[in-house]
Scaffold this motif. Structure first.
Motif, short mmCIF file in Angstrom:
data_model
loop_
_atom_site.label_atom_id
_atom_site.label_comp_id
_atom_site.label_asym_id
_atom_site.label_seq_id
_atom_site.Cartn_x
_atom_site.Cartn_y
_atom_site.Cartn_z
N HIS A 239 0.82 -1.23 0.00
CA HIS A 239 0.00 0.00 0.00
C HIS A 239 0.84 1.26 0.00
O HIS A 239 0.41 2.30 -0.49
N ASP A 240 2.07 1.18 0.54
CA ASP A 240 2.95 2.35 0.48
C ASP A 240 3.25 2.69 -0.98
O ASP A 240 3.18 3.85 -1.41
N THR A 241 3.51 1.64 -1.79
CA THR A 241 3.83 1.85 -3.21
C THR A 241 2.62 2.41 -3.96
O THR A 241 2.74 3.43 -4.66
N THR A 242 1.46 1.76 -3.81
CA THR A 242 0.30 2.20 -4.59
C THR A 242 -0.15 3.60 -4.14
O THR A 242 -0.48 4.44 -4.97
N LEU A 243 -0.10 3.86 -2.81
CA LEU A 243 -0.52 5.18 -2.34
C LEU A 243 0.42 6.27 -2.86
O LEU A 243 -0.02 7.33 -3.30
N SER A 244 1.73 5.98 -2.84
CA SER A 244 2.65 7.04 -3.30
C SER A 244 2.48 7.30 -4.80
O SER A 244 2.63 8.42 -5.26
N ILE A 245 2.11 6.25 -5.57
CA ILE A 245 1.83 6.47 -6.99
C ILE A 245 0.60 7.37 -7.14
O ILE A 245 0.62 8.38 -7.85
N SER A 246 -0.49 7.02 -6.43
CA SER A 246 -1.72 7.82 -6.53
C SER A 246 -1.47 9.25 -6.08
O SER A 246 -1.94 10.20 -6.70
N GLU A 247 -0.72 9.40 -4.98
CA GLU A 247 -0.46 10.76 -4.47
C GLU A 247 0.32 11.60 -5.48
O GLU A 247 0.02 12.76 -5.72
N GLY A 248 1.35 10.95 -6.10
CA GLY A 248 2.16 11.66 -7.10
C GLY A 248 1.33 12.10 -8.29
O GLY A 248 1.42 13.25 -8.75
N TRP A 249 0.49 11.21 -8.79
CA TRP A 249 -0.34 11.55 -9.96
C TRP A 249 -1.42 12.55 -9.59
O TRP A 249 -1.74 13.44 -10.36
N HIS A 250 -2.00 12.40 -8.36
CA HIS A 250 -3.05 13.32 -7.93
C HIS A 250 -2.50 14.75 -7.83
O HIS A 250 -3.16 15.71 -8.24
N LYS A 251 -1.27 14.86 -7.35
CA LYS A 251 -0.63 16.18 -7.21
C LYS A 251 -0.38 16.78 -8.60
O LYS A 251 -0.58 17.96 -8.83
N LYS A 252 0.03 15.93 -9.53
CA LYS A 252 0.39 16.40 -10.87
C LYS A 252 -0.85 16.66 -11.74
O LYS A 252 -0.84 17.54 -12.58
N PHE A 253 -1.89 15.84 -11.53
CA PHE A 253 -3.11 15.97 -12.35
C PHE A 253 -4.33 16.03 -11.42
O PHE A 253 -5.16 15.12 -11.40
N PRO A 254 -4.48 17.13 -10.61
CA PRO A 254 -5.54 17.17 -9.60
C PRO A 254 -6.94 17.09 -10.18
O PRO A 254 -7.89 16.69 -9.50
N GLU A 255 -7.07 17.46 -11.45
CA GLU A 255 -8.41 17.48 -12.06
C GLU A 255 -8.87 16.08 -12.49
O GLU A 255 -10.05 15.89 -12.81
N ASN A 256 -7.98 15.09 -12.49
CA ASN A 256 -8.34 13.76 -12.98
C ASN A 256 -8.87 12.88 -11.83
O ASN A 256 -8.10 12.44 -10.98
N PRO A 257 -10.20 12.59 -11.80
CA PRO A 257 -10.77 11.83 -10.66
C PRO A 257 -10.24 10.40 -10.58
O PRO A 257 -10.32 9.76 -9.53
N LEU A 258 -9.66 9.88 -11.68
CA LEU A 258 -9.12 8.51 -11.65
C LEU A 258 -7.96 8.39 -10.66
O LEU A 258 -7.63 7.31 -10.21
N PHE A 259 -7.33 9.54 -10.36
CA PHE A 259 -6.15 9.50 -9.49
C PHE A 259 -6.46 9.94 -8.05
O PHE A 259 -5.56 10.24 -7.27
N ASN A 260 -7.78 9.97 -7.71
CA ASN A 260 -8.13 10.35 -6.33
C ASN A 260 -7.61 9.34 -5.32
O ASN A 260 -7.49 8.14 -5.62
N ILE A 261 -7.34 9.82 -4.11
CA ILE A 261 -6.76 8.96 -3.05
C ILE A 261 -7.87 8.21 -2.32
O ILE A 261 -8.93 8.78 -2.05
N CYS A 262 -7.60 6.95 -1.95
CA CYS A 262 -8.55 6.16 -1.16
C CYS A 262 -8.21 6.32 0.32
O CYS A 262 -7.08 6.01 0.73
N GLU A 263 -9.19 6.78 1.10
CA GLU A 263 -8.93 7.08 2.52
C GLU A 263 -8.53 5.84 3.32
O GLU A 263 -7.64 5.89 4.17
N SER A 264 -9.18 4.68 3.04
CA SER A 264 -8.85 3.48 3.84
C SER A 264 -7.41 3.05 3.58
O SER A 264 -6.73 2.53 4.46
#
Ligand SMILES: CCCCCCC[C@H](O)CC(=O)SCCNC(=O)CCNC(=O)[C@H](O)C(C)(C)COP(=O)([O-])OP(=O)([O-])OC[C@H]1O[C@@H](n2cnc3c(N)ncnc32)[C@H](O)[C@@H]1OP(=O)([O-])[O-]
Ligand SMILES: NC(=O)c1ccc[n+]([C@@H]2O[C@H](COP(=O)([O-])OP(=O)(O)OC[C@H]3O[C@@H](n4cnc5c(N)ncnc54)[C@H](O)[C@@H]3O)[C@@H](O)[C@H]2O)c1
Length: 287
Positions: A239-264
């Motif tokens: 989960h560290d790997t997948t979360l850091s990928i999502s966080e990196g993409w979310h930061k770079k492309f905040p408008e793309n809902p596919l890259f939103n972070i999962c709270e759990s």
């Protein structure tokens, strides 16, 4: 200068012709040890460079378990590790500034002929290559975990990658026994661009209570023929790997809902529940 442990292994069993004979793999963790193994198994002279002595030992024994005999040497600088290299495959930590530091020093140490490749999961190959003076001899070689088993290799071209370099990377991928596909330098290339949103949606489905983790996994295995369900796969990758990928993409492309972070998932990482490797993720494992 840093002291690197270097593991050398060579076999001469390959029948595939390719121009790359001497390969240096930098980073002997999960992916680097697998890449070194498949390269050695297919007849390449492999040098594995790792900064952490314990991990080098672990890589040595995991490769030894698969291949039998392994010789280990210590060198005092990375210039020696790369001086005869036709290809360097980088598989170190997924942090742009650390990869930049490494490639800057490799660019000075390696001969002009040496092709550079990164095994990054989520960073831009062009951004990684930007600190070198050899963008024409730079590409992405994205392997999959577990490397000895997974048959795919994504060969990533940046606009500057020369045709000669691209052909050499494709031929080498084939020589190490992988089926190569080509893709542009876009976030996640092909597989991760599809896998990351798929896994995130499975987690959101579970968070909404639409179905349990177990039922989502069974559904995708039996209904779609996947070897692992999405929640199991997220635990397997970490989960560290997948979360850091999502966080990196979310930061770079905040408008793309596919890259939103999962709270759990964020909560699991905060609790140190990283998946299979820590003994617990969405499921519990015997360590
Ligand atoms: C999450 C999204 C975010 C992306 C994150 C980034 C990730 C990255 O960039 C991309 C990825 O890698 S994405 C991830 C991509 N990865 C996936 O999607 C993986 C999906 N999962 C699978 O494909 C299968 O479940 C496995 C192959 C893992 C296990 O297979 P199984 O049938 O369930 O269990 P089995 O019967 O035990 O093993 C079968 C055979 O495999 C052999 N073996 C196993 N592990 C090995 C190892 N570490 N070494 C060597 N060999 C290993 C084993 O010895 C056996 O060989 P035999 O000769 O037949 O005895
Ligand atoms: N884990 C996966 O499923 C997966 C799949 C495909 C690609 N990748 C990518 O592969 C790379 C490595 O991932 P991993 O899962 O093998 O990580 P890992 O943490 O298991 O291994 C990285 C290794 O690199 C070593 N290292 C760090 N800096 C170094 C340096 N300057 N010189 C030499 N060694 C150094 C570390 O000590 C560590 O052993 C990352 O870019 C990751 O995104 C990972």
């Amino acid at each position: 200068m840093a002291t690197f442990g270097i593991l050398r292994r060579s076999l001469s069993t390959t029948t595939t012709r390719n121009a790359i004979k001497n390969v240096t793999v930098i980073g002997g963790g999960l992916m680097g040890s697998g890449i070194a193994q498949v390269a050695a198994q297919t007849g390449h002279n492999v040098t594995l460079v790792e900064v952490n002595a314990d991990i080098l030992k672990k890589a040595e024994s995991s490769i030894a378990n698969s291949l039998g005999r392994v010789a280990k040497k210590l060198y005092k600088d990375d210039a020696k590790a790369v001086k005869d290299s036709d290809l360097i495959v980088e598989a170190i930590v997924e942090k742009l500034e650390i990869k930049h530091k490494l490639f800057k020093s490799l660019d000075e140490a390696a001969p002009t002929k040496t092709i550079f490749a990164s095994n990054t999961s989520s960073l831009s190959i062009g951004e990684i290559a930007s600190v070198t003076n050899r963008k024409d001899r730079f590409g992405g070689l994205h392997f999959f975990n577990p490397v000895p088993v997974m048959k795919l290799l994504e060969v990533v071209r940046i606009p500057e990658t020369s045709e000669e370099t691209y052909q050499a990377l494709m031929a080498w991928g084939k020589a190490v026994g992988k089926t190569c596909i080509t893709c542009k330098d876009t976030p996640g290339f092909v597989v991760n661009r599809l896998l990351v949103p798929y896994i995130a949606e499975a987690i959101r489905m579970m968070e909404r209570g639409d179905a349990s983790a177990r039922d989502i996994d069974i559904a995708m295995k039996l209904g779609a023929g996947y070897p692992m369900g999405p929640i199991e796969l997220a635990d397997y990758v970490g989960h560290d790997t997948t979360l850091s990928i999502s966080e990196g993409w979310h930061k770079k492309f905040p408008e793309n809902p596919l890259f939103n972070i999962c709270e759990s998932q964020r909560k699991l990482v905060q609790q140190g529940k990283l998946g299979v490797k820590s003994g617990e993720g969405y499921y519990k494992y015997n360590k």
